[in-house]
Design an enzyme around this catalytic site. Structure first.
Site, PDB file in Angstrom:
ATOM      1  N   TYR A 140       0.393  -1.468  -0.154  1.00 19.82           N
ATOM      2  CA  TYR A 140       0.106  -0.058   0.602  1.00 19.82           C
ATOM      3  C   TYR A 140       0.583   1.079   0.177  1.00 19.82           C
ATOM      4  O   TYR A 140       0.984   2.197  -0.858  1.00 19.82           O
ATOM      5  CB  TYR A 140      -1.118  -0.180   1.547  1.00 19.82           C
ATOM      6  CG  TYR A 140      -1.639   1.125   1.172  1.00 19.82           C
ATOM      7  CD1 TYR A 140      -1.373   1.613   2.258  1.00 19.82           C
ATOM      8  CD2 TYR A 140      -2.356   2.039   0.587  1.00 19.82           C
ATOM      9  CE1 TYR A 140      -1.957   2.835   2.909  1.00 19.82           C
ATOM     10  CE2 TYR A 140      -3.053   3.093   0.703  1.00 19.82           C
ATOM     11  CZ  TYR A 140      -2.827   3.691   1.556  1.00 19.82           C
ATOM     12  OH  TYR A 140      -3.690   5.068   1.644  1.00 19.82           O
ATOM     13  N   ARG A 147       1.977   7.123  -6.515  1.00 19.58           N
ATOM     14  CA  ARG A 147       0.538   8.123  -6.636  1.00 19.58           C
ATOM     15  C   ARG A 147       0.903   9.126  -6.672  1.00 19.58           C
ATOM     16  O   ARG A 147       0.777  10.490  -7.349  1.00 19.58           O
ATOM     17  CB  ARG A 147      -0.294   7.911  -6.200  1.00 19.58           C
ATOM     18  CG  ARG A 147      -1.410   8.422  -6.084  1.00 19.58           C
ATOM     19  CD  ARG A 147      -3.355   8.177  -5.171  1.00 19.58           C
ATOM     20  NE  ARG A 147      -2.451   8.026  -4.138  1.00 19.58           N
ATOM     21  CZ  ARG A 147      -3.700   6.986  -3.002  1.00 19.58           C
ATOM     22  NH1 ARG A 147      -4.749   6.943  -3.779  1.00 19.58           N
ATOM     23  NH2 ARG A 147      -3.541   6.752  -2.151  1.00 19.58           N
ATOM     24  N   TYR A 199      -1.631  12.782   6.582  1.00 21.68           N
ATOM     25  CA  TYR A 199      -1.092  11.599   7.422  1.00 21.68           C
ATOM     26  C   TYR A 199       0.161  11.445   8.628  1.00 21.68           C
ATOM     27  O   TYR A 199       1.671  12.203   7.389  1.00 21.68           O
ATOM     28  CB  TYR A 199      -1.255  10.596   6.946  1.00 21.68           C
ATOM     29  CG  TYR A 199      -2.803  10.372   7.179  1.00 21.68           C
ATOM     30  CD1 TYR A 199      -3.141   8.827   6.624  1.00 21.68           C
ATOM     31  CD2 TYR A 199      -3.597  10.863   8.454  1.00 21.68           C
ATOM     32  CE1 TYR A 199      -4.598   8.821   6.067  1.00 21.68           C
ATOM     33  CE2 TYR A 199      -4.725  10.603   7.965  1.00 21.68           C
ATOM     34  CZ  TYR A 199      -5.242   9.203   7.193  1.00 21.68           C
ATOM     35  OH  TYR A 199      -6.776   9.324   6.908  1.00 21.68           O
ATOM     36  N   ARG A 212     -12.545  12.643   1.636  1.00 19.43           N
ATOM     37  CA  ARG A 212     -13.181  12.240   2.638  1.00 19.43           C
ATOM     38  C   ARG A 212     -14.597  11.840   1.838  1.00 19.43           C
ATOM     39  O   ARG A 212     -15.319  10.543   2.089  1.00 19.43           O
ATOM     40  CB  ARG A 212     -13.489  12.956   4.040  1.00 19.43           C
ATOM     41  CG  ARG A 212     -12.240  13.000   4.580  1.00 19.43           C
ATOM     42  CD  ARG A 212     -11.804  11.810   5.031  1.00 19.43           C
ATOM     43  NE  ARG A 212     -10.655  11.318   6.212  1.00 19.43           N
ATOM     44  CZ  ARG A 212      -9.842  10.984   6.536  1.00 19.43           C
ATOM     45  NH1 ARG A 212      -9.556   9.343   5.763  1.00 19.43           N
ATOM     46  NH2 ARG A 212      -7.978  11.057   6.616  1.00 19.43           N
ATOM     47  N   GLU A 323     -13.605  -1.308   6.418  1.00 25.50           N
ATOM     48  CA  GLU A 323     -14.118  -0.200   5.916  1.00 25.50           C
ATOM     49  C   GLU A 323     -15.134  -0.845   4.970  1.00 25.50           C
ATOM     50  O   GLU A 323     -15.492  -1.454   4.909  1.00 25.50           O
ATOM     51  CB  GLU A 323     -12.625   0.313   4.891  1.00 25.50           C
ATOM     52  CG  GLU A 323     -12.664   1.421   4.528  1.00 25.50           C
ATOM     53  CD  GLU A 323     -11.553   1.343   4.177  1.00 25.50           C
ATOM     54  OE1 GLU A 323     -10.183   1.404   4.621  1.00 25.50           O
ATOM     55  OE2 GLU A 323     -11.447   2.045   2.225  1.00 25.50           O
TER      56      GLU A 323
HETATM   57  O1  LIG Z   1      -5.177   5.957  -0.261  1.00 27.09           O
HETATM   58  C1  LIG Z   1      -6.750   6.175  -0.211  1.00 27.09           C
HETATM   59  O2  LIG Z   1      -6.963   7.163  -1.527  1.00 27.09           O
HETATM   60  C2  LIG Z   1      -7.870   5.443   0.085  1.00 27.09           C
HETATM   61  C3  LIG Z   1      -6.691   4.323   1.240  1.00 27.09           C
HETATM   62  C4  LIG Z   1      -8.623   3.932   2.379  1.00 27.09           C
HETATM   63  O3  LIG Z   1      -7.950   5.116   4.316  1.00 27.09           O
HETATM   64  C5  LIG Z   1      -9.418   3.909   2.197  1.00 27.09           C
HETATM   65  O4  LIG Z   1      -9.469   3.307   1.157  1.00 27.09           O
HETATM   66  C6  LIG Z   1      -9.531   5.712   1.274  1.00 27.09           C
HETATM   67  C7  LIG Z   1      -9.013   5.533   0.018  1.00 27.09           C
HETATM   68  C1  PYR Z   2      -6.900   3.907   6.626  1.00 22.04           C
HETATM   69  C2  PYR Z   2      -7.902   5.199   5.770  1.00 22.04           C
HETATM   70  O1  PYR Z   2      -9.329   4.048   5.672  1.00 22.04           O
HETATM   71  C3  PYR Z   2      -7.541   5.893   6.199  1.00 22.04           C
HETATM   72  O2  PYR Z   2      -7.103   6.524   5.871  1.00 22.04           O
HETATM   73  O3  PYR Z   2      -9.280   6.645   6.172  1.00 22.04           O
END
Ligand SMILES: O=C(O)C1=C[C@@H](O)[C@H](O)C=C1
Ligand code: PYR
Length: 339
Positions: A140, A147, A199, A212, A323
């Protein structure tokens, strides 16, 4: 009929032709077969290896109001109706992904920019998501590296739309996205969470790049809230380690907050939504044994009208057990006021 992409979650193998008055834009099969992308005159067809059996699988069928044209640009298979765009690429299993991710993301940005489109929702399914790559970096984080490099070059690291990154059961990386030519969409943050862009470095050499949620207003005034993959995170921390029920409740609570009236008002938008407005919900559960608990909580919380599918999948942090993502459409009543 809504002049924006709409989605139906159908059983695999069901007739994935478009309903009367609609035209296929893209079909995504969540199946037990290997990941691949094919394209015909109708649309791109993506297979994601993320179902245990065909019976567990489903087809995510995107349709639009106008006939589409299809095309291929490097690794990107795409379709567009002149206003809305569906694109997809597949990167086969590799020892490391950053370079290939950079190449395909560069093509995505070149293609959408050349056609005058702006992405508003992106999905990625990545095999071995939590496994170390050949250099020992979690896959990941390897993907995020690739990216971020492209987005840094394009100056849009903080302007990416709603996204999902979830594990696949094999097959490398499958990415598909929706984009729009005209009109602005609004990317939303959740004030209860640190924006992913910010982050701390403990989560990887490059931060993730996604909002989000993304709010889109169609030409007829209908609105759509596309909610990113959302987990049990407050601030930047994973909450309720080991407790899948508490993680499920907090993830649902985070979704309700980000699409709620208070957060939309804070983003200068009207008519917030709620969990009762969600549809096309995809719930990703790390351990199969946790599916019954997660289903029970989701069934008790989400509306009966919601199409909800559950997938056993890895999640982008190893301490996250669940998730979920969804879409909250708000069709205008004939009077033009929100329903
Ligand atoms: O890295 C992302 O784009 C991402 C990771 C997770 O937190 C979630 O699936 C949303 C986006
Ligand atoms: C890890 C995850 O789901 C987020 O970064 O929102």
């Amino acid at each position: 009929m809504v002049n924006a992409p709409t989605v139906a979650l159908q059983s695999i193998g069901a007739d994935t032709s478009a309903p009367i008055g609609r035209h296929l834009l893209g079909v995504v099969n969540f199946t037990d077969k290997s990941s691949e992308i094919t394209i015909d005159k109708a649309c791109p067809r993506v297979s994601v290896n993320l179902a245990e059996t065909v019976g567990d699988g489903f087809a995510e069928v995107w349709t639009t109001a106008r006939p589409v044209t299809t095309g291929q640009f490097g690794t990107i298979s795409w379709a567009s109706d002149g206003e809305f765009f569906f694109g997809a690429f597949h990167i086969p299993e590799l020892p490391q992904y950053a370079e290939a991710t950079e190449a395909s993301y560069t093509e995505v940005l070149e293609l959408t920019e050349s056609l005058g489109y702006r992405p508003f929702r992106i999905w990625h399914y990545i095999s071995g998501l939590n496994e170390p790559n050949a250099a020992g970096l979690e896959t990941y984080r390897d993907f995020c590296l690739g990216r971020a490099r492209v987005l840094e070059r394009s100056g849009i690291t903080h302007d990416m739309p709603a996204a999902t990154v979830i594990g696949a059961h094999g097959g490398g990386i499958v990415c598909y996205l929706l984009a729009r030519r005209r009109g602005a969409h609004v990317n939303l943050e959740n004030p209860r969470q640190v924006p992913a862009y910010h982050y701390p470095a403990r989560y990887g050499p490059k931060s993730p790049n996604f909002a989000r949620a993304t709010h889109l207003t169609a030409a007829d005034g209908s609105t759509f809230l596309y909610v990113s993959g959302t987990a049990s995170i407050l601030g930047h921390r994973s909450m309720h380690p080991g407790d899948v029920a508490a993680q499920t409740r907090l993830a649902l609570d985070n979704v309700g907050y980000v699409i709620g009236p208070g957060n939309l008002f804070a983003h200068d938008l009207n008519a917030g939504q709620g969990l009762a407005d969600l549809t096309a919900v995809k719930v990703y559960v790390r351990h199969r044994a946790d599916l019954p608990v997660v289903r029970e909580i989701c069934r008790a919380t989400l509306p009966e009208s919601a199409d909800v599918v559950y997938l056993n999948a890895d999640i982008c942090r190893s301490d996250l057990l669940v998730e979920l993502e969804g879409i909250a459409p708000q069709q205008l009543a004939t009077s033009g006021s929100p329903q």
